[in-house]
Scaffold this active site. Structure first.
Site, PDB file in Angstrom:
ATOM      1  N   SER A 105       0.856  -1.189   0.000  1.00 55.46           N
ATOM      2  CA  SER A 105       0.000   0.000   0.000  1.00 55.46           C
ATOM      3  C   SER A 105       0.885   1.230   0.000  1.00 55.46           C
ATOM      4  O   SER A 105       1.629   1.474   0.967  1.00 55.46           O
ATOM      5  CB  SER A 105      -0.887  -0.003   1.240  1.00 55.46           C
ATOM      6  OG  SER A 105      -1.316   1.318   1.490  1.00 55.46           O
TER       7      SER A 105
ATOM      8  N   HIS B 170      -0.981  -1.257  -4.400  1.00 57.29           N
ATOM      9  CA  HIS B 170      -2.264  -0.963  -3.745  1.00 57.29           C
ATOM     10  C   HIS B 170      -2.353   0.547  -3.553  1.00 57.29           C
ATOM     11  O   HIS B 170      -1.488   1.163  -2.910  1.00 57.29           O
ATOM     12  CB  HIS B 170      -2.359  -1.706  -2.413  1.00 57.29           C
ATOM     13  CG  HIS B 170      -3.680  -1.548  -1.733  1.00 57.29           C
ATOM     14  ND1 HIS B 170      -4.799  -2.256  -2.098  1.00 57.29           N
ATOM     15  CD2 HIS B 170      -4.063  -0.748  -0.709  1.00 57.29           C
ATOM     16  CE1 HIS B 170      -5.815  -1.907  -1.332  1.00 57.29           C
ATOM     17  NE2 HIS B 170      -5.393  -0.981  -0.479  1.00 57.29           N
TER      18      HIS B 170
ATOM     19  N   ASP C  48      -4.538   3.599  -2.243  1.00 59.45           N
ATOM     20  CA  ASP C  48      -5.624   3.961  -1.321  1.00 59.45           C
ATOM     21  C   ASP C  48      -6.153   5.364  -1.600  1.00 59.45           C
ATOM     22  O   ASP C  48      -5.426   6.347  -1.463  1.00 59.45           O
ATOM     23  CB  ASP C  48      -5.114   3.900   0.123  1.00 59.45           C
ATOM     24  CG  ASP C  48      -4.940   2.470   0.595  1.00 59.45           C
ATOM     25  OD1 ASP C  48      -5.909   1.694   0.524  1.00 59.45           O
ATOM     26  OD2 ASP C  48      -3.823   2.129   1.026  1.00 59.45           O
TER      27      ASP C  48
ATOM     28  N   MET D 283      -8.734   8.185  -0.483  1.00 57.09           N
ATOM     29  CA  MET D 283      -9.562   8.617   0.664  1.00 57.09           C
ATOM     30  C   MET D 283     -10.052  10.032   0.419  1.00 57.09           C
ATOM     31  O   MET D 283      -9.289  10.882  -0.068  1.00 57.09           O
ATOM     32  CB  MET D 283      -8.738   8.574   1.945  1.00 57.09           C
ATOM     33  CG  MET D 283      -8.139   7.208   2.224  1.00 57.09           C
ATOM     34  SD  MET D 283      -7.314   7.183   3.809  1.00 57.09           S
ATOM     35  CE  MET D 283      -6.556   5.555   3.769  1.00 57.09           C
TER      36      MET D 283
ATOM     37  N   MET E 214     -12.015   4.580  -1.089  1.00 56.32           N
ATOM     38  CA  MET E 214     -12.720   4.877   0.170  1.00 56.32           C
ATOM     39  C   MET E 214     -13.355   6.239  -0.034  1.00 56.32           C
ATOM     40  O   MET E 214     -12.920   7.248   0.544  1.00 56.32           O
ATOM     41  CB  MET E 214     -11.727   4.865   1.336  1.00 56.32           C
ATOM     42  CG  MET E 214     -11.275   3.455   1.699  1.00 56.32           C
ATOM     43  SD  MET E 214      -9.737   3.416   2.645  1.00 56.32           S
ATOM     44  CE  MET E 214      -8.540   3.447   1.321  1.00 56.32           C
TER      45      MET E 214
ATOM     46  N   MET F  62     -11.428  -5.734   4.970  1.00 56.26           N
ATOM     47  CA  MET F  62     -10.623  -4.819   5.786  1.00 56.26           C
ATOM     48  C   MET F  62     -10.386  -5.480   7.143  1.00 56.26           C
ATOM     49  O   MET F  62     -11.333  -5.913   7.805  1.00 56.26           O
ATOM     50  CB  MET F  62     -11.361  -3.497   6.015  1.00 56.26           C
ATOM     51  CG  MET F  62     -11.548  -2.613   4.798  1.00 56.26           C
ATOM     52  SD  MET F  62     -10.029  -2.163   3.946  1.00 56.26           S
ATOM     53  CE  MET F  62      -9.130  -1.282   5.219  1.00 56.26           C
TER      54      MET F  62
HETATM   55  O1  LIG Z   1      -6.877   0.795   3.162  1.00 56.63           O
HETATM   56  C1  LIG Z   1      -6.040   1.070   3.984  1.00 56.63           C
HETATM   57  C2  LIG Z   1      -6.419   1.909   5.170  1.00 56.63           C
HETATM   58  O2  LIG Z   1      -7.728   2.298   5.066  1.00 56.63           O
HETATM   59  C3  LIG Z   1      -4.607   0.647   3.791  1.00 56.63           C
HETATM   60  O3  LIG Z   1      -4.509  -0.093   2.596  1.00 56.63           O
HETATM   61  C4  LIG Z   1      -4.087  -0.189   4.930  1.00 56.63           C
HETATM   62  O4  LIG Z   1      -4.288   0.349   6.158  1.00 56.63           O
HETATM   63  C5  LIG Z   1      -2.649  -0.584   4.704  1.00 56.63           C
HETATM   64  O5  LIG Z   1      -1.785  -0.096   5.659  1.00 56.63           O
HETATM   65  P1  LIG Z   1      -1.119  -1.021   6.803  1.00 56.63           P
HETATM   66  O6  LIG Z   1      -0.562  -2.245   6.126  1.00 56.63           O
HETATM   67  O7  LIG Z   1      -0.072  -0.113   7.362  1.00 56.63           O
HETATM   68  O8  LIG Z   1      -2.210  -1.372   7.779  1.00 56.63           O
HETATM   69 FE   LIG Z   2      -6.378  -0.154   1.248  1.00 59.39          FE
END
Ligand SMILES: O=C(CO)[C@H](O)[C@H](O)COP(=O)(O)O
Ligand SMILES: [Fe+2]
Length: 224
Positions: free
Chosen positions: A9, A34, A36, A38, A70, A139
């Site tokens: 990510s 990945h 993200d 937001m 998101m 998640m």
């Molecule tokens: O969607 C996400 C948060 O909403 C991220 O992809 C996720 O938190 C990845 O970070 P980490 O591996 O540090 O938890």
């Molecule tokens: Fe994510």
């Protein structure tokens, strides 16, 4: 089951050197990027959008980009991510007024589609759209921030999602996102995940290759 995929990510990457960070993590053995997204509305944080996705493609990134939206509403940004070169586009069902339509928009644009389930969101909706998803993303933290702790109850939910996928006989990836690291990845794989997002565990490490190799060694033990 699909081959294992490691998807760092970039939320935890150094945004000032994003192209270089993506190059480095792919050279270190990552499979997907990945991404993200937001919106400070669906989640209380603001990150990157389609322009950054397009910029990574222009910079030369050819690896699959896994855009985790998101955002709410969903549909109005889907077209921009299709144009920007996303490979997967996943969204949270509660963020779309018309889940079936959003999934269709993604596939009609030539992208792979997916639904994302928060820790307390049931999987019920899948019953009606299993034929329209290429990825199910669970998640394992509440969305909005990297660096949180993996919520253990997600393991049971993974087993449920894996059973649904196997019963469907479809080629659907099961992705896990949040708090994944070298110490828990084997257990997560054993519960049924095949696609592993890891942000802080990779980007906060001094040597990306070493962490990814350790993750792959753990994965090999989960599915000998
Ligand atoms: O969607 C996400 C948060 O909403 C991220 O992809 C996720 O938190 C990845 O970070 P980490 O591996 O540090 O938890
Ligand atoms: Fe994510």
């Amino acid at each position: 089951m699909q081959p294992f995929v490691i998807a760092p990510s970039i939320l935890s990457a150094d945004f000032a050197r994003l192209g270089e960070e993506v190059d480095n993590v792919l050279a270190a053995g990552a499979d997907f990027v990945h991404f993200d997204v937001m919106d400070n509305h669906y989640v209380p944080n603001l990150t990157i959008g389609p322009m950054v996705c397009a910029a990574l493609r222009k910079y030369g990134v050819t690896a699959p980009i896994d855009a985790h939206l998101m955002v709410s509403p969903v549909d109005r940004i889907v077209g921009d991510f299709i144009e920007a070169g996303a490979t997967y586009i996943t969204f949270h069902p509660e963020a779309s007024l018309h889940v079936d339509r959003s999934l269709q928009l993604i596939r009609e644009g030539g992208c792979k589609s997916g639904l994302v389930f928060n820790p307390a969101t049931p999987l019920d909706v899948l019953e009606y759209v299993m034929d329209k998803v290429d990825m199910i993303l669970l998640m394992s933290v509440n969305p909005g921030f990297g660096g949180q702790k993996f919520i253990p109850g997600t393991l049971d939910k993974l087993r449920k999602a894996r059973a649904l996928i196997d019963a469907s006989g479809r080629d659907i990836r099961l992705e896990i996102d949040g708090g994944v690291n070298v110490n828990n990845i084997r257990e997560i794989a054993a519960a049924g995940a095949d696609t592993f997002v890891a942000g802080s565990a990779i980007f906060n490490a001094p040597d990306y290759k070493e962490v990814i190799e350790k993750m792959r060694a753990e994965l090999a033990l989960a599915r000998p």
